[in-house]
Design a protein around this motif. Structure first.
Motif, PDB file in Angstrom:
ATOM      1  N   ALA A 371       7.123   6.538  -8.648  1.00  0.00           N
ATOM      2  CA  ALA A 371       7.223   5.356  -9.293  1.00  0.00           C
ATOM      3  C   ALA A 371       5.853   4.727  -9.604  1.00  0.00           C
ATOM      4  O   ALA A 371       5.711   3.815 -10.759  1.00  0.00           O
ATOM      5  N   GLU A 372       4.812   4.917  -8.812  1.00  0.00           N
ATOM      6  CA  GLU A 372       3.515   4.399  -9.160  1.00  0.00           C
ATOM      7  C   GLU A 372       2.778   5.072  -9.908  1.00  0.00           C
ATOM      8  O   GLU A 372       1.565   4.989 -10.102  1.00  0.00           O
ATOM      9  N   THR A 373       3.300   6.131 -10.524  1.00  0.00           N
ATOM     10  CA  THR A 373       2.295   7.100 -11.245  1.00  0.00           C
ATOM     11  C   THR A 373       2.085   6.296 -12.473  1.00  0.00           C
ATOM     12  O   THR A 373       2.666   5.521 -13.518  1.00  0.00           O
ATOM     13  N   ILE A 374       0.619   6.394 -13.129  1.00  0.00           N
ATOM     14  CA  ILE A 374       0.042   5.806 -14.166  1.00  0.00           C
ATOM     15  C   ILE A 374       0.349   6.845 -15.538  1.00  0.00           C
ATOM     16  O   ILE A 374       0.059   7.884 -15.446  1.00  0.00           O
ATOM     17  N   VAL A 375       0.925   6.268 -16.356  1.00  0.00           N
ATOM     18  CA  VAL A 375       1.152   7.220 -17.496  1.00  0.00           C
ATOM     19  C   VAL A 375       0.162   6.605 -18.948  1.00  0.00           C
ATOM     20  O   VAL A 375       0.170   5.556 -18.829  1.00  0.00           O
ATOM     21  N   THR A 376      -0.586   7.435 -19.355  1.00  0.00           N
ATOM     22  CA  THR A 376      -1.324   7.333 -20.619  1.00  0.00           C
ATOM     23  C   THR A 376      -0.575   8.018 -21.761  1.00  0.00           C
ATOM     24  O   THR A 376      -0.028   9.486 -21.325  1.00  0.00           O
ATOM     25  N   THR A 377      -0.330   7.543 -22.858  1.00  0.00           N
ATOM     26  CA  THR A 377      -0.084   8.439 -23.847  1.00  0.00           C
ATOM     27  C   THR A 377      -0.915   8.498 -25.249  1.00  0.00           C
ATOM     28  O   THR A 377      -1.852   7.519 -25.470  1.00  0.00           O
ATOM     29  N   ASP A 378      -1.094   9.483 -25.885  1.00  0.00           N
ATOM     30  CA  ASP A 378      -1.664   9.663 -26.932  1.00  0.00           C
ATOM     31  C   ASP A 378      -1.128   9.114 -28.083  1.00  0.00           C
ATOM     32  O   ASP A 378      -0.142   8.383 -27.897  1.00  0.00           O
ATOM     33  N   VAL A 379      -1.406   9.300 -29.359  1.00  0.00           N
ATOM     34  CA  VAL A 379      -0.985   8.691 -30.492  1.00  0.00           C
ATOM     35  C   VAL A 379       0.150   9.747 -31.277  1.00  0.00           C
ATOM     36  O   VAL A 379      -0.641  10.773 -31.617  1.00  0.00           O
ATOM     37  N   GLY A 380       1.409   9.473 -31.640  1.00  0.00           N
ATOM     38  CA  GLY A 380       2.178  10.303 -32.318  1.00  0.00           C
ATOM     39  C   GLY A 380       3.735   9.794 -32.119  1.00  0.00           C
ATOM     40  O   GLY A 380       3.938   8.968 -31.315  1.00  0.00           O
ATOM     41  N   SER A 381       4.720  10.890 -32.175  1.00  0.00           N
ATOM     42  CA  SER A 381       5.966  10.758 -31.921  1.00  0.00           C
ATOM     43  C   SER A 381       6.469  10.582 -30.541  1.00  0.00           C
ATOM     44  O   SER A 381       7.090   9.942 -29.858  1.00  0.00           O
ATOM     45  N   HIS A 382       5.416  11.304 -29.526  1.00  0.00           N
ATOM     46  CA  HIS A 382       5.760  11.278 -28.231  1.00  0.00           C
ATOM     47  C   HIS A 382       5.383   9.713 -27.757  1.00  0.00           C
ATOM     48  O   HIS A 382       5.694   9.449 -26.722  1.00  0.00           O
ATOM     49  N   LYS A 383       4.415   9.087 -28.317  1.00  0.00           N
ATOM     50  CA  LYS A 383       4.041   7.655 -27.847  1.00  0.00           C
ATOM     51  C   LYS A 383       5.110   6.901 -28.146  1.00  0.00           C
ATOM     52  O   LYS A 383       5.371   5.962 -27.228  1.00  0.00           O
ATOM     53  N   TYR A 384       5.883   6.907 -29.113  1.00  0.00           N
ATOM     54  CA  TYR A 384       7.083   6.410 -29.375  1.00  0.00           C
ATOM     55  C   TYR A 384       7.961   6.380 -28.447  1.00  0.00           C
ATOM     56  O   TYR A 384       8.809   5.679 -27.952  1.00  0.00           O
ATOM     57  N   LEU A 385       8.239   7.751 -28.030  1.00  0.00           N
ATOM     58  CA  LEU A 385       9.244   8.260 -27.135  1.00  0.00           C
ATOM     59  C   LEU A 385       8.996   7.653 -25.620  1.00  0.00           C
ATOM     60  O   LEU A 385       9.919   6.927 -25.097  1.00  0.00           O
TER      61      LEU A 385
END
Length: 538
Positions: A371-385
């Motif tokens: 649960a303490e995992t840090i999530v970073t996202t790039d930009v695109g459909s996966h970011k919305y998801l």
């Protein structure tokens, strides 16, 4: 006598800076060496934009300025993406680049750019550091980028001035954040309670203007008053999205199923914008719906609402709210929206006709990763998801570029986050388009000891643009590309990886990635996906 470069390095060290990111150039060698001698690690990246993004995330997590260093001309120009991101996404970045010496004639135009003019519109502070009181511009820049709203500062230093003796005429201490009075907080709390008492369907919208240290008080207030709450993407984790005591409605701000979230906003008869900053929202509902703004600083770019504003210290306000009884009780006024969101997240609604459902990717990873995992996202459909469906449970565990929405953010942010929080697993979520822009930074992650998990959702397309193209009735053009073997790229950079095509394979790959990270190795997981699978939710 200390040189100008040495004074800069000492000022940064005194302010708590222990690491700088960047690329070297002949004009900044004296500064980089001064940083080394001051005990500030210089982290070599492969592109200035990546260095700046990593620095901003690192600084925010370390509660100080994130420092990035580059040369003049092209190095300074490449910083613009990172500085613009910090400007709109409120990250404390101090960018330092070289500039031509003032003694050089104007006719010397090689690599000459009007750097201060370029950066002034997208920074909180711009200044040249010279031999006269060089500590003062550094302190002013640090104060500007670490004072709410957080944002970037920009300093220039010529190679000529860097090695000159510093002339110190005045001392100047770093300014402290002023405290709000208890009376101010009580008045604001009573006004907030009064407005809520009049509302049948209130919705608290939490934004990136809330400091993470206020998360416990915020959670206690929301649970005690049984208030419906939504968050913007960069505020994910300030409330526990899986806590049954929290009436969590969803994520607003242009993520997946945004139409459903806007439906909740439209149903609300009062929006309490608790630290809410419209910089994250790609629609204009905040200008037309009734919003009571509860802020403790200006918003990104320095704006403040003109009416319905409570400008108050959040910590003091939450303490005052804790002394008040709830003005009334609301029995989950957004139940229908929440039920539909839950059905979509479980794959029981809006699922693609065939193939892997994107929500299953989130579900599987959330079940395996801590649960303490840090999530970073790039930009695109996966970011919305991931922005909508990743179940954030702790503050500062979800990062994306949302104010600027610049591709290339995901891996850079993950590197900065892992260096700042080495004990936490870090998952960078990228599309194959964004991965191809920054894949060389896998070597950086391995070399500097930042073992991250890199999930690459490979749909061989800029799928978000492709969907927009089709929605406008335009032919598909300029959005698709040939596949890239992400695992081979990872291996070429000294990392490991695998391809996962099913939920079971993805779960196994995630466990394999955690083991590789424990051994100090970045790990890439490629998940092939039909780009049309995003359409039901994006």
């Amino acid at each position: 006598m200390a040189t100008v470069a040495e004074v800069i390095a000492q000022e940064l060290r005194t302010a708590g800076v222990d690491r700088a990111f960047g690329l070297p150039g002949g004009e900044v060698l004296a500064l980089i060496d001064a940083l080394r001698r001051a005990g500030i690690v210089f982290t070599l990246c492969r592109h200035e934009a990546v260095a700046g993004i990593a620095a901003g995330v690192y600084g925010k997590l370390r509660r100080t300025a994130g420092v990035a260093v580059a040369t003049l001309g092209p190095g300074a120009a490449n910083f613009l993406l990172a500085v613009s991101n910090a400007w709109l996404d409120r990250e404390p970045l101090l960018a330092i680049t070289a500039d031509l010496p003032a003694s050089w004639p104007p006719s010397h135009t090689h690599q000459r750019l009007p750097l201060h003019d370029i950066y002034r519109p997208v920074t909180k502070h711009v200044e040249a550091v010279t031999p006269l009181d060089p500590h003062r511009p550094v302190r002013r820049a640090l104060i500007a980028c670490t004072r709410e709203p957080l944002g970037p500062s920009y300093l220039t230093l010529s190679a000529e001035d860097a090695v000159r003796p510093a002339c110190i005429l005045h001392e100047e201490s770093l300014a402290l954040r002023p405290a709000a009075t208890a009376q101010d907080a009580r008045v604001a709390a009573e006004e907030l309670a009064r407005r809520l008492a009049e509302a049948e369907r209130p919705l608290v919208v939490i934004g990136l203007g809330v400091r993470p240290e206020n998360a416990p008080g915020l959670r206690r207030w929301l649970a005690a008053w049984h208030l419906p709450v939504a968050v913007t993407p960069k505020a994910k984790g300030l409330v526990d999205e899986r806590d049954p005591a929290i009436d969590f409605v969803g994520v607003v701000g242009g993520m997946a199923i945004d139409g459903l979230m806007v439906e909740a906003v439209q149903q609300a008869d009062l929006l309490v914008g608790f630290g809410f900053d419209p910089v994250e929202v790609d629609k204009t509902w905040h200008a037309h719906r009734p919003v009571l703004w509860v802020l403790e600083s200006a918003q990104a770019t320095g704006l403040l609402p003109r009416r319905d504003l409570l400008l108050v210290d959040h910590h003091a306000l939450l303490a005052a709210l804790g002394e008040l009884a709830p003005p009334r009780r609301w029995e989950r006024p957004f139940q229908e929206v929440q039920a539909e969101r839950a059905a979509i997240a479980a794959g029981k609604s809006r699922a693609p006709a065939q193939g892997l459902a994107p929500v299953r990717i989130v579900e599987v990873l959330a079940a395996v990763l801590p649960a303490e995992t840090i999530v970073t996202t790039d930009v695109g459909s996966h970011k919305y998801l991931f922005g909508q469906f990743w179940p954030s449970r702790h503050p500062e565990t979800f990062w994306m570029s949302n104010g600027l929405s610049g591709m290339g953010y995901g891996l850079a942010a993950a590197i900065g986050a892992k260096l700042a929080r080495p004990a936490a697993p870090v998952l960078a979520v990228l599309g194959d388009g964004g991965f191809s822009m920054v894949c060389q930074e896998l070597e950086t992650a391995r070399r500097i000891g930042a073992p991250v998990i890199v999930l690459i959702i490979a749909d061989r397309s800029y799928s978000l643009i492709r969907i927009g193209q089709e929605n406008r009735g335009l032919p598909r053009y300029g959005v698709d590309f040939e596949p890239i073997d992400s695992v081979l790229v990872a291996q070429a950079c000294g990392c490991a990886g695998t391809v996962a095509r099913t939920p079971d394979e993805l779960a196994a790959a995630a466990r394999q990635a955690l083991a590789a990270n424990e051994a100090g190795l970045p790990f890439v997981i490629e998940v092939p996906l039909d780009p049309d699978a995003y359409r039901p939710i994006v």
